[in-house]
Design an enzyme around this catalytic site. Structure first.
Site, mmCIF file in Angstrom:
data_model
loop_
_atom_site.group_PDB
_atom_site.id
_atom_site.type_symbol
_atom_site.label_atom_id
_atom_site.label_comp_id
_atom_site.label_asym_id
_atom_site.label_seq_id
_atom_site.Cartn_x
_atom_site.Cartn_y
_atom_site.Cartn_z
ATOM 1 N N ALA A 181 3.725 7.053 -1.650
ATOM 2 C CA ALA A 181 4.964 7.469 -2.300
ATOM 3 C C ALA A 181 4.683 8.237 -3.595
ATOM 4 C CB ALA A 181 5.845 6.255 -2.575
ATOM 5 N N PHE A 207 0.819 -1.217 0.000
ATOM 6 C CA PHE A 207 0.000 0.000 0.000
ATOM 7 C C PHE A 207 0.849 1.262 0.000
ATOM 8 C CE2 PHE A 207 0.785 -0.264 4.560
ATOM 9 C CZ PHE A 207 0.899 1.069 4.923
ATOM 10 N N LYS A 208 2.111 1.153 0.411
ATOM 11 C CA LYS A 208 2.964 2.337 0.489
ATOM 12 C C LYS A 208 3.179 2.994 -0.876
ATOM 13 C CE LYS A 208 5.257 1.199 4.796
ATOM 14 N NZ LYS A 208 4.643 -0.132 5.050
ATOM 15 N N ASP A 209 2.872 2.258 -1.953
ATOM 16 C CA ASP A 209 2.973 2.849 -3.287
ATOM 17 C C ASP A 209 2.039 4.054 -3.441
ATOM 18 O OD1 ASP A 209 4.922 1.145 -4.359
ATOM 19 O OD2 ASP A 209 3.429 -0.395 -4.818
#
Ligand SMILES: *Cc1c(COP(=O)(O)O)cnc(C)c1O
Length: 433
Positions: free
Chosen positions: A111, A106-108
């Site tokens: 970012a 999910f960090k995409d």
């Protein structure tokens, strides 16, 4: 849009200041002064909105006039570039898949959105912005992919040689363009120490515009609230809705609280942790005791002092009772997590990763008490990122998505460096000043 620090609610910052600074000088965390409730019509029409369109609408209300609509539309278009589908396990248990981005986690979302905002706010600057990131593997991959080809920004990633997996290394070292990888002959702590010293070095900061892609930057939280709406849109239910969030630093859960403040009809949030159970303990007992983290198989949640807890306290005006009314906390050890992976596969034929499995177990506990609820588990990573653990339970190979497996054949490009600060500094000066 105005923001304040969790350590001082009397002084205000612009969105640009908050995004470019990352952290206020007083060591607090940036918070929006107003989290506006979205108009009724938005909710009644939600089903007709695409993921991009609803993200734009939410952002427009939150940002007020911080960014002109035309520019905001571009930022959203360039950030929300992969879907967040809901998959139903049964009548009352669903999964929100957040792993369809380039680094499979999910960090995409955070970012990409942060890179777009930083690039926007960096316009008109003569000098490029150089982002320094130290990574033990995962964050670096999301940041590298998120900032790839972003105008006016270079990214320098430091990673410990031999201490990241082959595919993680390829994620950092094969992108090229504005992404540079430095392979440090040392540990993750050495990488972090080099980055920290660079930010404190006066001479370096005079010659190069340095910034960080800090995980607590408000720009990473904001887009994480969008997918709660996107998930809700995909539900057909009259029951109370609970989101289950496998948590470490509690950024994802805090973004869910933002969504609720904006009017999303969520009844409960379920905070699911591994043995690092600082927040569930706080919710159950009222005492907050941070401690050194212990390693687990859901290692992206191995956090002993959750950084976004200050934001959670702020949202509830430090009221324990208010927080525990809305958030229920559960924690599970590795044995239980392994059984959870197996159970989800045996019962539903769904391959879940260790983080999602902690969420699944938490939902089961929660629904023992709150039976008439619809639960949505945030699946925070693709199971192939943890294939050894998952395969041991399901006795089957986990497919690696081609966007990751194709990296294996690409050529690694990295500059080897030692742990000596002066050589790191002169390398930065030679390349970027
Ligand atoms: C980062 C991460 C988490 C924890 O998210 P927080 O926002 O820090 O609570 C959970 N699962 C995975 C796979 C992650 O990468």
């Amino acid at each position: 849009m105005k923001l304040y620090s969790t350590n001082n609610s009397q002084e205000f910052y612009s969105l640009k200041e908050a995004v470019m600074k990352g952290l206020p000088d007083d060591n607090g965390l940036f918070m929006p002064k107003v989290i506006p409730t979205l108009p009724k019509k938005f909710f009644t029409d939600l089903k007709n909105y695409s993921f991009k369109d609803l993200s734009f609408e939410i952002c427009k209300h939150l940002f007020q006039n911080a960014i002109p609509e035309k520019d905001l539309s571009k930022i959203i278009n360039n950030s929300i570039t992969f879907p967040a589908p809901v998959v139903h396990l049964d009548e009352d248990k669903s999964i929100l898949e957040l792993f369809h981005g380039p680094s499979l986690a999910f960090k995409d979302f955070g970012a990409r959105f942060m890179s777009q905002l930083m690039s926007y706010f960096n316009q008109g600057e003569k000098k490029e912005l150089v982002i320094l990131v130290a990574t033990s593997g995962d964050t670096g991959g999301a940041v590298a992919a998120g900032f790839l080809k972003t105008k006016g920004i270079k990214v320098v990633i430091l990673y410990p040689s031999g201490k990241v997996s082959m595919l993680q290394e390829k994620q950092l070292t094969t992108l090229g363009h504005n992404i540079e990888a430095l392979e440090v002959d040392g540990t993750f702590d050495d990488c972090q120490a080099l980055v920290k010293r660079a930010f404190l070095d006066e001479e370096l900061n005079k010659r190069i515009r340095l910034s960080s892609a800090n995980s607590i930057n408000i720009a990473r939280l904001i887009p994480q609230s969008f997918y709660y709406f996107e998930a809700y849109k995909q539900l057909e239910t009259k029951k109370d809705v609970a989101f289950v969030i496998p948590s470490g630093n509690f950024g994802n859960l805090t973004a869910g609280l933002f969504a609720k403040r904006m009017g999303l009809p969520v009844k409960h949030f379920v905070a699911a942790t591994n043995a690092n159970n600082i927040v569930p303990e706080y919710l159950n007992k009222g005492t907050y005791i941070s401690r050194a983290s212990v390693p687990t198989i859901s290692n992206a949640m191995d956090v002993g002092a959750p950084s976004n807890f200050a934001r959670m306290l702020d949202l509830y005006s430090l009221q324990w009772n208010g927080m525990r009314e809305e958030i229920k906390g559960y924690s599970f050890n590795d044995d239980a997590t392994r059984k959870g992976i197996k159970e989800v596969f045996d019962k539903y034929n769904y391959v879940i990763d260790p983080h999602g499995a902690v969420g699944y177990l938490a939902l089961k506990e929660f629904q023992k008490q709150y039976s008439n609820t619809k639960g949505i588990i945030l699946e925070t990573a693709h199971p192939s990122k943890f294939n050894k653990e998952v395969e041991a339970q399901i006795k089957k190979k986990v497919n690696i998505p081609t966007r990751l497996s194709e990296l294996a054949s690409r050529k690694k490009v990295a500059t080897s460096i030692g742990t000596d600060f002066d050589s790191f500094k002169s390398l930065l000066q030679k390349k970027y000043s």
